[in-house]
Motif scaffolding. Structure first.
Motif, PDB file in Angstrom:
ATOM      1  N   ALA A   1      85.372 -73.419  58.001  1.00 17.65           N
ATOM      2  CA  ALA A   1      84.237 -72.620  57.521  1.00 17.65           C
ATOM      3  C   ALA A   1      83.328 -72.229  58.681  1.00 17.65           C
ATOM      4  O   ALA A   1      82.287 -72.840  58.923  1.00 17.65           O
ATOM      5  CB  ALA A   1      83.461 -73.382  56.460  1.00 17.65           C
TER       6      ALA A   1
ATOM      7  N   MET B   1      79.277 -72.324  59.051  1.00 18.93           N
ATOM      8  CA  MET B   1      78.718 -73.377  58.212  1.00 18.93           C
ATOM      9  C   MET B   1      78.538 -74.686  58.968  1.00 18.93           C
ATOM     10  O   MET B   1      77.687 -75.493  58.623  1.00 18.93           O
ATOM     11  CB  MET B   1      79.620 -73.611  56.995  1.00 18.93           C
ATOM     12  CG  MET B   1      79.737 -72.399  56.095  1.00 18.93           C
ATOM     13  SD  MET B   1      78.131 -71.936  55.425  1.00 18.93           S
ATOM     14  CE  MET B   1      78.383 -70.207  55.075  1.00 18.93           C
ATOM     15  N   TRP B   2      79.373 -74.912  59.977  1.00 17.26           N
ATOM     16  CA  TRP B   2      79.283 -76.116  60.794  1.00 17.26           C
ATOM     17  C   TRP B   2      78.950 -75.727  62.227  1.00 17.26           C
ATOM     18  O   TRP B   2      79.119 -74.577  62.636  1.00 17.26           O
ATOM     19  CB  TRP B   2      80.599 -76.901  60.787  1.00 17.26           C
ATOM     20  CG  TRP B   2      81.225 -77.099  59.441  1.00 17.26           C
ATOM     21  CD1 TRP B   2      82.493 -76.752  59.065  1.00 17.26           C
ATOM     22  CD2 TRP B   2      80.639 -77.732  58.287  1.00 17.26           C
ATOM     23  NE1 TRP B   2      82.718 -77.106  57.762  1.00 17.26           N
ATOM     24  CE2 TRP B   2      81.600 -77.711  57.256  1.00 17.26           C
ATOM     25  CE3 TRP B   2      79.393 -78.305  58.021  1.00 17.26           C
ATOM     26  CZ2 TRP B   2      81.361 -78.241  55.996  1.00 17.26           C
ATOM     27  CZ3 TRP B   2      79.145 -78.823  56.767  1.00 17.26           C
ATOM     28  CH2 TRP B   2      80.126 -78.797  55.773  1.00 17.26           C
TER      29      TRP B   2
ATOM     30  N   ASP C   1      75.010 -80.398  60.036  1.00 19.46           N
ATOM     31  CA  ASP C   1      75.661 -79.290  60.724  1.00 19.46           C
ATOM     32  C   ASP C   1      76.967 -79.714  61.388  1.00 19.46           C
ATOM     33  O   ASP C   1      77.775 -78.866  61.759  1.00 19.46           O
ATOM     34  CB  ASP C   1      74.718 -78.652  61.738  1.00 19.46           C
ATOM     35  CG  ASP C   1      74.309 -79.601  62.855  1.00 19.46           C
ATOM     36  OD1 ASP C   1      74.363 -80.826  62.650  1.00 19.46           O
ATOM     37  OD2 ASP C   1      73.923 -79.113  63.927  1.00 19.46           O
TER      38      ASP C   1
ATOM     39  N   ASN D   1      74.028 -72.646  58.317  1.00 16.42           N
ATOM     40  CA  ASN D   1      73.581 -71.373  57.756  1.00 16.42           C
ATOM     41  C   ASN D   1      72.139 -71.431  57.270  1.00 16.42           C
ATOM     42  O   ASN D   1      71.568 -70.415  56.897  1.00 16.42           O
ATOM     43  CB  ASN D   1      74.489 -70.948  56.611  1.00 16.42           C
ATOM     44  CG  ASN D   1      74.468 -71.918  55.459  1.00 16.42           C
ATOM     45  OD1 ASN D   1      74.306 -73.107  55.661  1.00 16.42           O
ATOM     46  ND2 ASN D   1      74.642 -71.412  54.254  1.00 16.42           N
TER      47      ASN D   1
ATOM     48  N   PRO E   1      72.436 -77.673  57.184  1.00 14.66           N
ATOM     49  CA  PRO E   1      73.657 -76.883  57.325  1.00 14.66           C
ATOM     50  C   PRO E   1      73.375 -75.727  58.267  1.00 14.66           C
ATOM     51  O   PRO E   1      72.266 -75.179  58.295  1.00 14.66           O
ATOM     52  CB  PRO E   1      73.923 -76.385  55.894  1.00 14.66           C
ATOM     53  CG  PRO E   1      73.232 -77.372  55.026  1.00 14.66           C
ATOM     54  CD  PRO E   1      72.003 -77.807  55.791  1.00 14.66           C
TER      55      PRO E   1
ATOM     56  N   ASN F   1      82.864 -75.812  51.709  1.00 11.02           N
ATOM     57  CA  ASN F   1      83.054 -75.497  53.120  1.00 11.02           C
ATOM     58  C   ASN F   1      84.121 -76.399  53.738  1.00 11.02           C
ATOM     59  O   ASN F   1      83.893 -77.586  53.949  1.00 11.02           O
ATOM     60  CB  ASN F   1      81.737 -75.646  53.875  1.00 11.02           C
ATOM     61  CG  ASN F   1      80.653 -74.723  53.343  1.00 11.02           C
ATOM     62  OD1 ASN F   1      80.946 -73.625  52.878  1.00 11.02           O
ATOM     63  ND2 ASN F   1      79.408 -75.168  53.410  1.00 11.02           N
TER      64      ASN F   1
ATOM     65  N   GLN G   1      77.779 -78.541  49.792  1.00  8.82           N
ATOM     66  CA  GLN G   1      78.630 -78.117  50.904  1.00  8.82           C
ATOM     67  C   GLN G   1      80.108 -78.340  50.624  1.00  8.82           C
ATOM     68  O   GLN G   1      80.942 -78.126  51.506  1.00  8.82           O
ATOM     69  CB  GLN G   1      78.245 -78.886  52.176  1.00  8.82           C
ATOM     70  CG  GLN G   1      76.842 -78.595  52.682  1.00  8.82           C
ATOM     71  CD  GLN G   1      76.469 -79.506  53.832  1.00  8.82           C
ATOM     72  OE1 GLN G   1      76.201 -80.692  53.651  1.00  8.82           O
ATOM     73  NE2 GLN G   1      76.450 -78.977  55.037  1.00  8.82           N
TER      74      GLN G   1
END
Length: 343
Positions: free
Chosen positions: A318, A321-322, A279, A44, A42, A314, A311
């Motif tokens: 989001a 996050m992506w 991601d 983040n 991910p 999200n 996830q």
């Protein structure tokens, strides 16, 4: 090599593996390029320090970026409602939909969490709450806990020092998915068109969580044993027919772990696959398939859409996050689904 490439031409998109074993498989499947080692993470978590890896008992590793205390259920419920709107549009096209959520490793493999580390009640109950909400709105979600309960006592649900579930877990989920599709009549097509399953084989290499550690800790954690099936080349007849079932998801459903092959084998039908690393996110991955030429030319009879529990909160919007190219407003995402499905 030619036989191996031919055997998986029905797979719609491939992304790169995070170790040499998976890299060999994808090269055999004809992947042209290899993504960065940690592209599955991910967004983040990719830039996080090694504190993002939790070292548990018996050299087990867990992803520290997935909260063990905050369930984020309000956003999870919003995501489920958006998923439902999209699957309704696909159902209107005659495409049966089934949602599959890979459970949190820290809950499904809790025995080796660090001493004194526990999940909050809310996180402990989140997976069941997600399924209950899905049931209340008519969104079919595989019972993952029931799937994992079928594993033999010597089979782990997750890989020790890796983010991913084991191939045995992938096959257990595929078995549940096949049973649900058979129950609702997704069986059109000639029997015998499914993939043949190879024998079990063991590869030894570092798990992807171990790869995040400093060299001394990585060495101390050691390599994992990846028990996977060998590839069985498909016949030319199978190679030419379009898939009747499509799987859309992330690296949990990559060919290396065997989910699409097991599903195809049980349904005796061809199964297509579109997957990307974490991601990219499940929302953009579905668009990659729906807006592509395969869906336009040969819509499937059924579709499995795979998510990760960690996830689920999200949504398409989001940010952070992506991958930046995957982030979009929630209503813009739904509008693109609506356009391509004619809903």
């Amino acid at each position: 090599m030619t036989d191996l490439i031919r055997s998986c031409r029905r797979i719609s998109s491939l992304a790169a593996p995070v170790n040499r074993g998976r890299r060999r498989v994808l090269l055999a499947l004809g992947a042209a390029t290899l993504a960065p080692t940690l592209a599955w993470l991910p967004r983040n978590a990719r830039a996080a320090s090694t504190t993002s890896v939790i070292e548990g008992r018996n050299r087990w590793l867990y992803p520290g970026w997935e909260s063990l205390t905050v369930d984020a259920m309000p956003n999870c419920l919003k995501a489920l409602d958006l998923i439902h709107l999209a699957t309704q549009k696909l159902e209107a096209r005659g495409i049966r939909c089934l949602v599959m959520i890979a459970p949190l490793k820290a809950r499904s493999a809790a025995a080796n969490l660090p001493d004194g580390t526990t999940l909050s009640d809310a996180v402990q109950e989140r997976y069941a709450a997600i399924r209950a909400h899905g049931q209340s709105i008519g969104l079919p979600i595989i019972d993952g806990d029931a799937a994992l309960a079928t594993l033999a006592t010597d089979q782990h649900a997750f890989l020790r020092a890796d983010y991913h579930w084991t191939a045995h877990s992938a096959e257990a989920f595929a078995t549940r998915a096949a049973a649900q599709f058979i129950k609702v009549g997704v069986t059109k097509g000639a029997p015998g068109e499914g993939e043949k399953l190879g024998v079990w084989n063991t590869e030894v290499h570092y798990g992807d969580l171990a790869e995040l550690l400093p060299p001394d800790r990585k060495k101390a954690i050691g390599k994992d044993h990846f028990v996977i099936r060998t590839v069985v080349p498909a016949t030319a007849l199978l190679d030419s027919a379009p898939p009747l079932v499509q799987v859309v998801g992330n690296s949990m459903v990559q060919p290396y772990l065997g989910f699409p092959q097991k599903l195809s084998n049980l349904l005796e039908r061809q199964v297509g696959l579109t997957w990307t690393f974490g991601d990219t996110g499940p929302w953009k991955t579905l668009l990659n398939y729906l807006e592509g030429p395969d869906f336009a030319a040969h819509p499937p009879q059924a579709l499995v859409w795979q998510f990760n529990e960690g996830q689920m909160m999200n949504l398409p919007s989001a940010s952070g996050m992506w991958d930046a190219s995957s982030v979009m407003a929630d209503d813009a995402w739904l509008a693109r689904v609506t356009k391509v499905t004619g809903g």
